[in-house]
Motif scaffolding. Structure first.
Motif, PDB file in Angstrom:
ATOM      1  N   PRO A  60     -19.759 -31.821 -62.015  1.00 52.11           N
ATOM      2  CA  PRO A  60     -19.278 -33.094 -61.461  1.00 52.11           C
ATOM      3  C   PRO A  60     -18.405 -32.897 -60.233  1.00 52.11           C
ATOM      4  CG  PRO A  60     -19.004 -33.053 -63.852  1.00 52.11           C
ATOM      5  CD  PRO A  60     -19.410 -31.671 -63.443  1.00 52.11           C
ATOM      6  N   ILE A  61     -17.623 -31.806 -60.219  1.00 54.50           N
ATOM      7  CA  ILE A  61     -16.748 -31.546 -59.063  1.00 54.50           C
ATOM      8  C   ILE A  61     -17.600 -31.080 -57.881  1.00 54.50           C
ATOM      9  CG2 ILE A  61     -14.736 -30.246 -58.239  1.00 54.50           C
ATOM     10  CD1 ILE A  61     -13.858 -29.978 -61.193  1.00 54.50           C
ATOM     11  N   VAL A  62     -18.595 -30.219 -58.163  1.00 54.26           N
ATOM     12  CA  VAL A  62     -19.498 -29.755 -57.098  1.00 54.26           C
ATOM     13  C   VAL A  62     -20.247 -30.948 -56.493  1.00 54.26           C
ATOM     14  CG1 VAL A  62     -21.583 -28.395 -56.630  1.00 54.26           C
ATOM     15  CG2 VAL A  62     -19.790 -27.449 -58.108  1.00 54.26           C
ATOM     16  N   LEU A  63     -20.709 -31.860 -57.337  1.00 57.19           N
ATOM     17  CA  LEU A  63     -21.574 -32.945 -56.869  1.00 57.19           C
ATOM     18  C   LEU A  63     -20.798 -34.092 -56.226  1.00 57.19           C
ATOM     19  CD1 LEU A  63     -24.027 -33.188 -59.928  1.00 57.19           C
ATOM     20  CD2 LEU A  63     -24.490 -32.146 -57.703  1.00 57.19           C
ATOM     21  N   ALA A  64     -19.578 -34.337 -56.731  1.00 60.19           N
ATOM     22  CA  ALA A  64     -18.887 -35.561 -56.292  1.00 60.19           C
ATOM     23  C   ALA A  64     -17.462 -35.311 -55.818  1.00 60.19           C
ATOM     24  CB  ALA A  64     -18.857 -36.568 -57.443  1.00 60.19           C
ATOM     25  N   GLY A  65     -16.987 -34.080 -55.894  1.00 57.71           N
ATOM     26  CA  GLY A  65     -15.583 -33.816 -55.563  1.00 57.71           C
ATOM     27  C   GLY A  65     -15.320 -33.845 -54.063  1.00 57.71           C
ATOM     28  N   SER A  66     -14.077 -34.146 -53.708  1.00 60.12           N
ATOM     29  CA  SER A  66     -13.659 -34.050 -52.305  1.00 60.12           C
ATOM     30  C   SER A  66     -13.437 -32.574 -51.981  1.00 60.12           C
ATOM     31  CB  SER A  66     -12.341 -34.808 -52.102  1.00 60.12           C
ATOM     32  OG  SER A  66     -11.318 -34.143 -52.843  1.00 60.12           O
ATOM     33  N   GLU A  67     -13.292 -32.271 -50.692  1.00 58.00           N
ATOM     34  CA  GLU A  67     -13.043 -30.889 -50.290  1.00 58.00           C
ATOM     35  C   GLU A  67     -11.779 -30.351 -50.966  1.00 58.00           C
ATOM     36  OE1 GLU A  67     -15.279 -29.257 -48.788  1.00 58.00           O
ATOM     37  OE2 GLU A  67     -14.083 -27.436 -48.584  1.00 58.00           O
ATOM     38  N   GLU A  68     -10.726 -31.194 -51.019  1.00 64.12           N
ATOM     39  CA  GLU A  68      -9.461 -30.759 -51.648  1.00 64.12           C
ATOM     40  C   GLU A  68      -9.677 -30.475 -53.130  1.00 64.12           C
ATOM     41  OE1 GLU A  68      -9.600 -33.676 -49.735  1.00 64.12           O
ATOM     42  OE2 GLU A  68      -8.996 -32.412 -48.043  1.00 64.12           O
ATOM     43  N   GLN A  69     -10.406 -31.347 -53.807  1.00 65.04           N
ATOM     44  CA  GLN A  69     -10.650 -31.146 -55.249  1.00 65.04           C
ATOM     45  C   GLN A  69     -11.453 -29.869 -55.479  1.00 65.04           C
ATOM     46  OE1 GLN A  69     -12.549 -34.921 -55.970  1.00 65.04           O
ATOM     47  NE2 GLN A  69     -10.673 -35.873 -56.751  1.00 65.04           N
ATOM     48  N   LYS A  70     -12.460 -29.646 -54.644  1.00 66.76           N
ATOM     49  CA  LYS A  70     -13.273 -28.429 -54.800  1.00 66.76           C
ATOM     50  C   LYS A  70     -12.411 -27.186 -54.602  1.00 66.76           C
ATOM     51  CE  LYS A  70     -17.622 -30.518 -53.431  1.00 66.76           C
ATOM     52  NZ  LYS A  70     -18.673 -30.644 -52.445  1.00 66.76           N
ATOM     53  N   LYS A  71     -11.586 -27.222 -53.556  1.00 63.92           N
ATOM     54  CA  LYS A  71     -10.745 -26.042 -53.273  1.00 63.92           C
ATOM     55  C   LYS A  71      -9.719 -25.816 -54.371  1.00 63.92           C
ATOM     56  CE  LYS A  71     -10.834 -25.675 -48.258  1.00 63.92           C
ATOM     57  NZ  LYS A  71     -10.416 -26.517 -47.144  1.00 63.92           N
ATOM     58  N   GLU A  72      -9.227 -26.893 -54.955  1.00 66.79           N
ATOM     59  CA  GLU A  72      -8.192 -26.745 -55.980  1.00 66.79           C
ATOM     60  C   GLU A  72      -8.774 -26.214 -57.299  1.00 66.79           C
ATOM     61  OE1 GLU A  72      -5.840 -30.253 -56.722  1.00 66.79           O
ATOM     62  OE2 GLU A  72      -4.645 -29.239 -58.265  1.00 66.79           O
ATOM     63  N   PHE A  73      -9.959 -26.691 -57.665  1.00 69.17           N
ATOM     64  CA  PHE A  73     -10.431 -26.380 -59.022  1.00 69.17           C
ATOM     65  C   PHE A  73     -11.565 -25.351 -59.107  1.00 69.17           C
ATOM     66  CE2 PHE A  73      -8.382 -30.534 -59.450  1.00 69.17           C
ATOM     67  CZ  PHE A  73      -7.487 -30.221 -60.454  1.00 69.17           C
ATOM     68  N   LEU A  74     -12.482 -25.353 -58.144  1.00 66.13           N
ATOM     69  CA  LEU A  74     -13.675 -24.507 -58.333  1.00 66.13           C
ATOM     70  C   LEU A  74     -13.384 -23.000 -58.307  1.00 66.13           C
ATOM     71  CD1 LEU A  74     -16.412 -26.588 -56.448  1.00 66.13           C
ATOM     72  CD2 LEU A  74     -15.883 -26.502 -58.898  1.00 66.13           C
ATOM     73  N   PRO A  75     -12.530 -22.506 -57.395  1.00 66.53           N
ATOM     74  CA  PRO A  75     -12.305 -21.049 -57.418  1.00 66.53           C
ATOM     75  C   PRO A  75     -11.718 -20.569 -58.744  1.00 66.53           C
ATOM     76  CG  PRO A  75     -11.601 -21.973 -55.315  1.00 66.53           C
ATOM     77  CD  PRO A  75     -11.900 -23.138 -56.218  1.00 66.53           C
ATOM     78  N   ARG A  76     -10.829 -21.369 -59.351  1.00 68.25           N
ATOM     79  CA  ARG A  76     -10.233 -20.956 -60.636  1.00 68.25           C
ATOM     80  C   ARG A  76     -11.268 -20.963 -61.755  1.00 68.25           C
ATOM     81  NH1 ARG A  76      -5.708 -24.051 -62.703  1.00 68.25           N
ATOM     82  NH2 ARG A  76      -6.152 -25.825 -61.364  1.00 68.25           N
ATOM     83  N   CYS A  77     -12.220 -21.879 -61.661  1.00 67.35           N
ATOM     84  CA  CYS A  77     -13.291 -21.912 -62.675  1.00 67.35           C
ATOM     85  C   CYS A  77     -14.279 -20.778 -62.407  1.00 67.35           C
ATOM     86  CB  CYS A  77     -13.998 -23.259 -62.657  1.00 67.35           C
ATOM     87  SG  CYS A  77     -12.950 -24.612 -63.224  1.00 67.35           S
ATOM     88  N   ALA A  78     -14.510 -20.470 -61.125  1.00 67.52           N
ATOM     89  CA  ALA A  78     -15.451 -19.394 -60.782  1.00 67.52           C
ATOM     90  C   ALA A  78     -14.949 -18.049 -61.307  1.00 67.52           C
ATOM     91  CB  ALA A  78     -15.641 -19.331 -59.261  1.00 67.52           C
ATOM     92  N   SER A  79     -13.654 -17.819 -61.201  1.00 66.23           N
ATOM     93  CA  SER A  79     -13.108 -16.535 -61.668  1.00 66.23           C
ATOM     94  C   SER A  79     -13.039 -16.487 -63.194  1.00 66.23           C
ATOM     95  CB  SER A  79     -11.706 -16.314 -61.093  1.00 66.23           C
ATOM     96  OG  SER A  79     -10.812 -17.235 -61.686  1.00 66.23           O
ATOM     97  N   GLY A  80     -13.098 -17.651 -63.819  1.00 73.83           N
ATOM     98  CA  GLY A  80     -12.965 -17.702 -65.286  1.00 73.83           C
ATOM     99  C   GLY A  80     -11.525 -17.795 -65.728  1.00 73.83           C
ATOM    100  N   GLU A  81     -10.601 -17.838 -64.745  1.00 76.00           N
ATOM    101  CA  GLU A  81      -9.176 -18.011 -65.088  1.00 76.00           C
ATOM    102  C   GLU A  81      -9.017 -19.323 -65.858  1.00 76.00           C
ATOM    103  OE1 GLU A  81      -6.907 -18.461 -61.474  1.00 76.00           O
ATOM    104  OE2 GLU A  81      -5.433 -19.705 -62.536  1.00 76.00           O
ATOM    105  N   CYS A  82      -9.833 -20.306 -65.481  1.00 80.40           N
ATOM    106  CA  CYS A  82      -9.737 -21.628 -66.085  1.00 80.40           C
ATOM    107  C   CYS A  82     -11.105 -22.002 -66.666  1.00 80.40           C
ATOM    108  CB  CYS A  82      -9.355 -22.605 -64.974  1.00 80.40           C
ATOM    109  SG  CYS A  82      -9.121 -24.262 -65.513  1.00 80.40           S
TER     110      CYS A  82
END
Ligand SMILES: Cc1cc2nc3c(=O)[nH]c(=O)nc-3n(C[C@H](O)[C@H](O)[C@H](O)COP(=O)(O)OP(=O)(O)OC[C@H]3O[C@@H](n4cnc5c(N)ncnc54)[C@H](O)[C@@H]3O)c2cc1C
Length: 391
Positions: free
Chosen positions: A95-117
Protein backbone atom coordinates in the motif's frame (compact mmCIF):
# COMPACT_ATOMS: atom_id res chain seq x y z
CA UNK A 1 13.28 -23.80 -13.67
CA UNK A 2 12.71 -22.92 -17.32
CA UNK A 3 12.69 -19.31 -18.33
CA UNK A 4 14.02 -17.74 -15.12
CA UNK A 5 16.98 -15.35 -15.42
CA UNK A 6 20.30 -16.47 -13.89
CA UNK A 7 19.97 -13.86 -11.13
CA UNK A 8 16.70 -15.38 -9.92
CA UNK A 9 18.01 -18.95 -10.22
CA UNK A 10 20.96 -17.99 -7.99
CA UNK A 11 18.59 -16.33 -5.52
CA UNK A 12 16.45 -19.44 -5.44
CA UNK A 13 19.46 -21.65 -4.74
CA UNK A 14 20.71 -19.36 -1.95
CA UNK A 15 17.28 -19.35 -0.27
CA UNK A 16 17.04 -23.13 -0.56
CA UNK A 17 20.37 -23.51 1.26
CA UNK A 18 19.35 -21.01 3.93
CA UNK A 19 15.98 -22.74 4.47
CA UNK A 20 17.60 -26.14 4.80
CA UNK A 21 20.29 -24.95 7.24
CA UNK A 22 18.45 -22.37 9.39
CA UNK A 23 14.70 -23.07 9.07
CA UNK A 24 14.43 -26.86 8.74
CA UNK A 25 15.93 -27.66 12.18
CA UNK A 26 13.33 -25.42 13.86
CA UNK A 27 10.14 -25.95 11.84
CA UNK A 28 8.57 -28.70 13.97
CA UNK A 29 9.33 -26.86 17.21
CA UNK A 30 7.89 -23.57 15.92
CA UNK A 31 4.71 -25.45 14.99
CA UNK A 32 4.52 -27.24 18.36
CA UNK A 33 5.20 -24.21 20.55
CA UNK A 34 3.42 -21.65 18.35
CA UNK A 35 6.10 -19.14 19.36
CA UNK A 36 6.84 -16.38 16.88
CA UNK A 37 10.24 -17.30 15.34
CA UNK A 38 12.41 -14.20 15.74
CA UNK A 39 15.38 -16.35 14.71
CA UNK A 40 13.75 -16.77 11.27
CA UNK A 41 13.38 -12.99 11.06
CA UNK A 42 17.06 -12.60 11.91
CA UNK A 43 18.09 -15.14 9.25
CA UNK A 44 16.00 -13.34 6.61
CA UNK A 45 17.45 -9.98 7.67
CA UNK A 46 21.01 -11.29 7.42
CA UNK A 47 20.35 -12.55 3.89
CA UNK A 48 18.54 -9.38 2.75
CA UNK A 49 15.40 -11.37 1.93
CA UNK A 50 12.97 -8.68 3.10
CA UNK A 51 14.49 -6.43 0.42
CA UNK A 52 13.69 -8.64 -2.54
CA UNK A 53 10.35 -7.27 -3.79
CA UNK A 54 10.76 -3.63 -2.76
CA UNK A 55 11.91 -0.89 -5.18
CA UNK A 56 15.65 -0.16 -5.30
CA UNK A 57 15.05 3.53 -4.60
CA UNK A 58 13.92 2.62 -1.07
CA UNK A 59 16.44 -0.02 -0.08
CA UNK A 60 14.91 -2.90 -1.99
CA UNK A 61 16.45 -5.23 -4.55
CA UNK A 62 13.80 -4.40 -7.17
CA UNK A 63 13.13 -8.03 -8.06
CA UNK A 64 9.39 -7.50 -8.10
CA UNK A 65 6.62 -9.95 -7.36
CA UNK A 66 8.48 -12.72 -9.17
CA UNK A 67 11.47 -12.32 -6.84
CA UNK A 68 9.23 -12.20 -3.77
CA UNK A 69 7.39 -15.30 -5.00
CA UNK A 70 10.59 -17.30 -5.45
CA UNK A 71 11.78 -16.47 -1.95
CA UNK A 72 8.37 -17.20 -0.40
CA UNK A 73 8.13 -20.49 -2.32
CA UNK A 74 11.56 -21.75 -1.26
CA UNK A 75 11.07 -20.82 2.40
CA UNK A 76 7.57 -22.37 2.43
CA UNK A 77 8.93 -25.61 1.02
CA UNK A 78 10.50 -26.04 4.45
CA UNK A 79 8.16 -24.02 6.67
CA UNK A 80 5.12 -22.01 5.55
CA UNK A 81 5.64 -19.69 8.55
CA UNK A 82 9.00 -18.58 7.16
CA UNK A 83 7.50 -17.95 3.72
CA UNK A 84 4.68 -15.97 5.30
CA UNK A 85 7.18 -13.53 6.82
CA UNK A 86 8.18 -12.43 3.33
CA UNK A 87 4.61 -12.57 1.99
CA UNK A 88 3.27 -10.31 4.75
CA UNK A 89 6.14 -7.87 4.39
CA UNK A 90 4.93 -7.49 0.78
CA UNK A 91 1.29 -7.20 1.88
CA UNK A 92 2.07 -4.53 4.47
CA UNK A 93 4.40 -2.46 2.29
CA UNK A 94 2.59 -2.63 -1.06
CA UNK A 95 0.00 0.00 0.00
CA UNK A 96 2.88 2.40 0.73
CA UNK A 97 4.63 1.51 -2.55
CA UNK A 98 1.40 1.96 -4.53
CA UNK A 99 -0.12 4.99 -2.83
CA UNK A 100 2.46 6.53 -0.49
CA UNK A 101 3.94 10.01 -0.84
CA UNK A 102 7.68 10.38 -1.36
CA UNK A 103 8.07 11.29 2.35
CA UNK A 104 6.06 8.25 3.46
CA UNK A 105 8.09 5.94 1.22
CA UNK A 106 11.37 7.35 2.50
CA UNK A 107 10.26 7.11 6.11
CA UNK A 108 8.91 3.56 6.09
CA UNK A 109 10.14 1.46 3.16
CA UNK A 110 13.89 1.33 3.92
CA UNK A 111 13.19 0.12 7.48
CA UNK A 112 10.86 -2.57 6.14
CA UNK A 113 13.37 -3.51 3.42
CA UNK A 114 16.11 -4.14 5.98
CA UNK A 115 13.69 -6.13 8.15
CA UNK A 116 14.33 -3.79 11.09
CA UNK A 117 10.58 -3.20 11.03
CA UNK A 118 7.94 -5.83 10.23
CA UNK A 119 4.81 -4.72 8.40
CA UNK A 120 1.15 -5.75 8.68
CA UNK A 121 -2.12 -5.10 6.85
CA UNK A 122 -5.35 -4.57 8.79
CA UNK A 123 -8.47 -4.80 6.66
CA UNK A 124 -10.59 -7.64 8.09
CA UNK A 125 -13.10 -7.09 10.90
CA UNK A 126 -15.43 -9.52 12.65
CA UNK A 127 -18.39 -8.38 10.48
CA UNK A 128 -16.31 -7.60 7.39
CA UNK A 129 -14.39 -10.50 5.89
CA UNK A 130 -15.03 -11.21 2.22
CA UNK A 131 -17.21 -8.08 2.23
CA UNK A 132 -14.22 -5.96 3.20
CA UNK A 133 -15.93 -2.62 2.61
CA UNK A 134 -18.44 -3.36 5.40
CA UNK A 135 -15.93 -2.49 8.13
CA UNK A 136 -17.04 -0.35 11.07
CA UNK A 137 -13.73 1.19 12.05
CA UNK A 138 -14.03 4.96 11.77
CA UNK A 139 -11.51 7.75 11.26
CA UNK A 140 -12.50 11.33 12.05
CA UNK A 141 -10.31 14.26 11.11
CA UNK A 142 -9.45 16.60 14.01
CA UNK A 143 -7.01 19.32 13.03
CA UNK A 144 -3.73 17.71 12.04
CA UNK A 145 -4.78 14.26 13.20
CA UNK A 146 -7.24 11.50 12.46
CA UNK A 147 -8.89 9.82 15.43
CA UNK A 148 -9.52 6.11 14.85
CA UNK A 149 -12.09 4.02 16.73
CA UNK A 150 -12.92 0.38 16.11
CA UNK A 151 -11.08 -2.88 15.67
CA UNK A 152 -9.51 -5.22 13.15
CA UNK A 153 -9.08 -8.94 13.59
CA UNK A 154 -7.25 -11.89 12.05
CA UNK A 155 -4.26 -9.62 11.33
CA UNK A 156 -1.03 -11.47 10.55
CA UNK A 157 2.02 -10.08 12.40
CA UNK A 158 -0.22 -8.51 15.07
CA UNK A 159 2.01 -7.65 18.01
CA UNK A 160 5.29 -8.16 16.16
CA UNK A 161 4.91 -5.52 13.43
CA UNK A 162 6.17 -1.97 13.82
CA UNK A 163 4.05 -0.62 10.95
CA UNK A 164 0.39 -1.42 10.28
CA UNK A 165 -1.53 -0.24 7.25
CA UNK A 166 -5.08 0.11 8.57
CA UNK A 167 -8.31 0.75 6.68
CA UNK A 168 -11.05 2.88 8.25
CA UNK A 169 -14.10 4.77 7.02
CA UNK A 170 -13.72 8.54 6.88
CA UNK A 171 -17.18 8.80 5.24
CA UNK A 172 -19.31 5.85 6.34
CA UNK A 173 -22.29 6.90 4.19
CA UNK A 174 -20.16 6.54 1.04
CA UNK A 175 -19.53 2.79 1.52
CA UNK A 176 -16.39 1.50 -0.21
CA UNK A 177 -15.68 5.01 -1.56
CA UNK A 178 -15.63 6.36 1.99
CA UNK A 179 -12.81 4.11 3.16
CA UNK A 180 -9.31 5.50 3.74
CA UNK A 181 -5.93 3.91 4.48
CA UNK A 182 -3.55 4.97 7.26
CA UNK A 183 -0.04 4.09 8.30
CA UNK A 184 -0.24 3.31 12.01
CA UNK A 185 2.95 2.76 13.98
CA UNK A 186 2.93 0.44 16.97
CA UNK A 187 3.58 3.35 19.39
CA UNK A 188 0.47 5.30 18.31
CA UNK A 189 -1.45 6.59 21.37
CA UNK A 190 -4.84 4.84 21.62
CA UNK A 191 -3.72 1.83 19.57
CA UNK A 192 -3.23 -1.60 21.16
CA UNK A 193 -2.91 -5.20 20.06
CA UNK A 194 -5.74 -7.35 21.46
CA UNK A 195 -6.21 -11.11 21.59
CA UNK A 196 -3.99 -13.40 19.53
CA UNK A 197 -5.78 -16.36 17.95
CA UNK A 198 -4.84 -20.05 18.32
CA UNK A 199 -4.76 -21.73 14.94
CA UNK A 200 -4.84 -25.02 13.03
CA UNK A 201 -1.73 -24.21 11.01
CA UNK A 202 0.95 -21.54 10.43
CA UNK A 203 1.06 -21.67 14.22
CA UNK A 204 4.29 -19.72 14.64
CA UNK A 205 2.81 -16.73 12.81
CA UNK A 206 0.83 -14.30 14.98
CA UNK A 207 -2.79 -13.61 14.04
CA UNK A 208 -4.63 -11.12 16.19
CA UNK A 209 -6.78 -8.10 16.90
CA UNK A 210 -5.87 -4.44 16.47
CA UNK A 211 -7.79 -2.17 18.85
CA UNK A 212 -8.37 1.54 18.24
CA UNK A 213 -9.73 3.60 21.11
CA UNK A 214 -9.40 7.22 20.11
CA UNK A 215 -6.10 6.36 18.38
CA UNK A 216 -4.41 9.57 17.18
CA UNK A 217 -2.82 9.20 13.78
CA UNK A 218 -1.05 12.23 12.26
CA UNK A 219 -2.65 13.53 9.07
CA UNK A 220 0.68 12.96 7.33
CA UNK A 221 0.06 9.20 7.68
CA UNK A 222 -3.03 9.17 5.45
CA UNK A 223 -2.16 7.11 2.34
CA UNK A 224 -3.26 8.81 -0.87
CA UNK A 225 -6.42 10.86 -0.40
CA UNK A 226 -9.49 10.35 1.76
CA UNK A 227 -11.67 7.76 0.05
CA UNK A 228 -8.76 5.95 -1.67
CA UNK A 229 -8.66 3.16 0.91
CA UNK A 230 -10.68 0.51 -0.86
CA UNK A 231 -8.80 1.03 -4.12
CA UNK A 232 -5.51 0.78 -2.22
CA UNK A 233 -6.64 -2.46 -0.56
CA UNK A 234 -7.75 -4.02 -3.85
CA UNK A 235 -4.66 -2.89 -5.80
CA UNK A 236 -2.54 -4.41 -3.03
CA UNK A 237 -4.40 -7.72 -2.86
CA UNK A 238 -4.41 -8.09 -6.65
CA UNK A 239 -0.62 -8.22 -6.43
CA UNK A 240 0.07 -9.70 -3.00
CA UNK A 241 -2.04 -12.78 -3.54
CA UNK A 242 0.75 -14.07 -5.79
CA UNK A 243 2.87 -14.46 -2.65
CA UNK A 244 0.16 -16.65 -1.12
CA UNK A 245 0.16 -18.70 -4.31
CA UNK A 246 3.94 -18.97 -3.87
CA UNK A 247 3.51 -20.11 -0.29
CA UNK A 248 1.11 -22.79 -1.56
CA UNK A 249 3.49 -23.98 -4.30
CA UNK A 250 6.30 -24.21 -1.75
CA UNK A 251 4.19 -26.21 0.69
CA UNK A 252 3.14 -28.59 -2.10
CA UNK A 253 6.74 -29.06 -3.25
CA UNK A 254 7.92 -29.74 0.29
CA UNK A 255 5.24 -32.38 0.79
CA UNK A 256 5.98 -34.00 -2.58
CA UNK A 257 9.72 -34.14 -1.90
CA UNK A 258 9.15 -35.76 1.47
CA UNK A 259 6.61 -38.27 0.15
CA UNK A 260 8.90 -39.26 -2.74
CA UNK A 261 11.88 -39.89 -0.46
CA UNK A 262 9.69 -41.86 1.94
CA UNK A 263 8.18 -44.00 -0.83
CA UNK A 264 11.67 -45.05 -1.95
CA UNK A 265 12.64 -46.15 1.57
CA UNK A 266 9.47 -47.67 2.97
CA UNK A 267 9.11 -51.39 2.17
CA UNK A 268 5.90 -53.45 2.21
CA UNK A 269 5.25 -56.81 0.55
CA UNK A 270 9.02 -57.16 0.17
CA UNK A 271 9.68 -54.07 -1.94
CA UNK A 272 9.73 -50.27 -1.75
CA UNK A 273 6.18 -48.87 -1.88
CA UNK A 274 7.41 -46.56 -4.69
CA UNK A 275 7.32 -49.63 -6.96
CA UNK A 276 3.54 -49.95 -6.63
CA UNK A 277 1.79 -48.40 -9.60
CA UNK A 278 -1.05 -47.12 -7.40
CA UNK A 279 1.40 -44.89 -5.53
CA UNK A 280 3.34 -43.96 -8.66
CA UNK A 281 0.15 -42.52 -10.18
CA UNK A 282 -0.45 -40.47 -7.04
CA UNK A 283 3.12 -39.13 -7.07
CA UNK A 284 2.87 -38.31 -10.77
CA UNK A 285 -0.35 -36.34 -10.23
CA UNK A 286 1.13 -34.51 -7.24
CA UNK A 287 4.19 -33.48 -9.27
CA UNK A 288 2.14 -32.46 -12.32
CA UNK A 289 -0.25 -30.29 -10.32
CA UNK A 290 2.60 -28.64 -8.41
CA UNK A 291 4.50 -27.81 -11.59
CA UNK A 292 1.36 -26.46 -13.28
CA UNK A 293 0.68 -24.25 -10.25
CA UNK A 294 4.27 -22.98 -10.30
CA UNK A 295 4.16 -22.07 -13.99
CA UNK A 296 0.84 -20.27 -13.57
CA UNK A 297 2.27 -18.39 -10.59
CA UNK A 298 5.39 -17.29 -12.47
CA UNK A 299 3.30 -16.21 -15.46
CA UNK A 300 1.05 -14.16 -13.15
CA UNK A 301 4.03 -12.52 -11.43
CA UNK A 302 5.74 -11.70 -14.72
CA UNK A 303 2.51 -10.17 -16.03
CA UNK A 304 1.92 -8.10 -12.88
CA UNK A 305 5.55 -6.95 -12.81
CA UNK A 306 4.98 -5.43 -16.27
CA UNK A 307 2.39 -3.09 -14.73
CA UNK A 308 3.71 0.06 -13.12
CA UNK A 309 3.24 0.96 -9.48
CA UNK A 310 0.29 3.16 -8.66
CA UNK A 311 -3.41 2.90 -8.09
CA UNK A 312 -4.56 2.57 -11.70
CA UNK A 313 -6.85 -0.42 -12.05
CA UNK A 314 -5.04 -3.44 -13.42
CA UNK A 315 -6.07 -4.78 -16.81
CA UNK A 316 -8.72 -7.46 -16.23
CA UNK A 317 -6.45 -10.16 -17.60
CA UNK A 318 -3.64 -9.32 -15.13
CA UNK A 319 -5.81 -9.50 -12.01
CA UNK A 320 -7.46 -12.62 -13.42
CA UNK A 321 -4.08 -14.35 -13.72
CA UNK A 322 -3.19 -13.48 -10.15
CA UNK A 323 -6.55 -14.81 -8.87
CA UNK A 324 -6.13 -17.98 -10.97
CA UNK A 325 -2.64 -18.53 -9.56
CA UNK A 326 -3.79 -18.19 -5.95
CA UNK A 327 -6.85 -20.36 -6.56
CA UNK A 328 -5.05 -23.14 -8.39
CA UNK A 329 -1.92 -23.16 -6.24
CA UNK A 330 -3.81 -23.28 -2.95
CA UNK A 331 -6.18 -26.03 -4.12
CA UNK A 332 -3.06 -27.87 -5.32
CA UNK A 333 -1.33 -27.46 -1.96
CA UNK A 334 -4.36 -28.88 -0.16
CA UNK A 335 -4.60 -31.84 -2.54
CA UNK A 336 -0.87 -32.60 -2.65
CA UNK A 337 -0.35 -32.39 1.12
CA UNK A 338 -3.38 -34.62 1.73
CA UNK A 339 -1.97 -37.12 -0.76
CA UNK A 340 1.46 -36.90 0.87
CA UNK A 341 -0.09 -37.93 4.20
CA UNK A 342 -1.69 -40.86 2.34
CA UNK A 343 1.62 -41.91 0.80
CA UNK A 344 3.08 -42.18 4.29
CA UNK A 345 0.07 -44.13 5.57
CA UNK A 346 -0.27 -44.08 9.37
CA UNK A 347 3.16 -42.48 9.72
CA UNK A 348 1.87 -39.52 7.73
CA UNK A 349 -0.68 -38.84 10.46
CA UNK A 350 2.02 -38.57 13.13
CA UNK A 351 3.82 -35.40 14.14
CA UNK A 352 7.21 -37.09 13.71
CA UNK A 353 6.82 -36.50 9.97
CA UNK A 354 6.28 -32.97 8.56
CA UNK A 355 3.50 -33.80 6.09
CA UNK A 356 0.67 -33.47 8.64
CA UNK A 357 1.97 -29.97 9.50
CA UNK A 358 2.15 -29.15 5.79
CA UNK A 359 -1.45 -30.32 5.35
CA UNK A 360 -2.61 -28.06 8.19
CA UNK A 361 -0.56 -25.17 6.82
CA UNK A 362 -1.90 -25.67 3.28
CA UNK A 363 -5.48 -25.03 4.41
CA UNK A 364 -4.95 -21.35 5.15
CA UNK A 365 -3.81 -20.65 1.59
CA UNK A 366 -7.38 -21.38 0.42
CA UNK A 367 -8.75 -18.83 2.89
CA UNK A 368 -6.65 -15.70 3.42
CA UNK A 369 -6.11 -12.77 1.06
CA UNK A 370 -9.52 -13.62 -0.40
CA UNK A 371 -11.07 -17.07 -0.11
CA UNK A 372 -11.04 -19.28 -3.15
CA UNK A 373 -14.75 -18.60 -3.64
CA UNK A 374 -13.85 -14.91 -3.95
CA UNK A 375 -10.99 -15.76 -6.36
CA UNK A 376 -13.49 -17.62 -8.53
CA UNK A 377 -15.70 -14.53 -8.52
CA UNK A 378 -12.73 -12.39 -9.61
CA UNK A 379 -11.91 -14.80 -12.43
CA UNK A 380 -15.52 -15.11 -13.59
CA UNK A 381 -16.19 -11.37 -13.47
CA UNK A 382 -13.08 -10.59 -15.48
CA UNK A 383 -14.08 -13.19 -18.07
CA UNK A 384 -17.51 -11.60 -18.30
CA UNK A 385 -15.92 -8.19 -18.65
CA UNK A 386 -14.13 -9.34 -21.77
CA UNK A 387 -17.62 -10.03 -23.15
CA UNK A 388 -18.66 -6.46 -22.35
CA UNK A 389 -20.53 -7.26 -19.12
CA UNK A 390 -19.50 -4.87 -16.30
CA UNK A 391 -17.28 -6.25 -13.52
C1 LIG B 1 -4.59 -17.05 9.72
C2 LIG B 1 -5.25 -15.87 9.09
C3 LIG B 1 -4.49 -14.75 8.78
C4 LIG B 1 -5.10 -13.63 8.22
N1 LIG B 1 -4.36 -12.49 7.97
C5 LIG B 1 -4.99 -11.35 7.61
C6 LIG B 1 -4.28 -10.10 7.53
O1 LIG B 1 -3.06 -10.03 7.72
N2 LIG B 1 -4.98 -8.97 7.26
C7 LIG B 1 -6.33 -8.98 7.04
O2 LIG B 1 -6.91 -7.92 6.81
N3 LIG B 1 -7.03 -10.16 7.07
C8 LIG B 1 -6.39 -11.33 7.36
N4 LIG B 1 -7.10 -12.51 7.43
C9 LIG B 1 -8.53 -12.49 7.13
C10 LIG B 1 -8.87 -13.26 5.86
O3 LIG B 1 -8.49 -12.56 4.72
C11 LIG B 1 -10.39 -13.53 5.94
O4 LIG B 1 -10.56 -14.53 6.92
C12 LIG B 1 -10.97 -13.95 4.62
O5 LIG B 1 -10.96 -12.89 3.72
C13 LIG B 1 -12.41 -14.46 4.77
O6 LIG B 1 -13.19 -13.63 5.58
P1 LIG B 1 -14.05 -14.31 6.76
O7 LIG B 1 -13.10 -15.14 7.55
O8 LIG B 1 -14.77 -13.24 7.48
O9 LIG B 1 -15.05 -15.28 6.03
P2 LIG B 1 -16.48 -14.89 5.37
O10 LIG B 1 -16.30 -13.72 4.47
O11 LIG B 1 -17.49 -14.83 6.44
O12 LIG B 1 -16.73 -16.17 4.47
C14 LIG B 1 -17.32 -17.37 4.97
C15 LIG B 1 -17.54 -18.29 3.76
O13 LIG B 1 -18.45 -17.69 2.84
C16 LIG B 1 -17.85 -17.63 1.55
N5 LIG B 1 -18.31 -16.42 0.86
C17 LIG B 1 -18.35 -15.15 1.34
N6 LIG B 1 -18.81 -14.32 0.41
C18 LIG B 1 -19.08 -15.07 -0.69
C19 LIG B 1 -19.59 -14.79 -1.99
N7 LIG B 1 -19.89 -13.55 -2.38
N8 LIG B 1 -19.73 -15.83 -2.86
C20 LIG B 1 -19.39 -17.10 -2.50
N9 LIG B 1 -18.90 -17.42 -1.28
C21 LIG B 1 -18.75 -16.42 -0.39
C22 LIG B 1 -16.36 -17.61 1.81
O14 LIG B 1 -15.62 -18.05 0.68
C23 LIG B 1 -16.24 -18.57 2.99
O15 LIG B 1 -16.24 -19.89 2.52
C24 LIG B 1 -6.48 -13.65 7.95
C25 LIG B 1 -7.24 -14.80 8.24
C26 LIG B 1 -6.64 -15.88 8.80
C27 LIG B 1 -7.50 -17.08 9.14
Amino acid sequence: MTGLPAELLALRQAVRELAESRIAPRAAEVDRTAQFPWDYVEALRQHDLFRVGLPEAYGGLGLGLLGAALVTEELSRIDAVAGLLVAVQELGTLPIVLAGSEEQKKEFLPRCASGECLAAFGLTEPEAGSDAAAGRTRAVRRGDEYVLDGMKHFVTNAGVAGVYVVFAHTDPAAGARGMSAFIVTSDTPGFAVGRLQHKMGIRGSTTGELLFDGARVPRSRLLGREGDGFRIAMATLDRSRTTIAAQAVGIAQGALDYALAYARERRQFGRPIAEFEGLQFMLADMATRTEAARQLLYAACARLDEEGEGLARLPAEASRLSAMAKLFASDTAMQVTTDAVQVLGGYGYMVEHPVERMMRDAKITQIYEGTNQIQRLVVARSLLETLGVAR
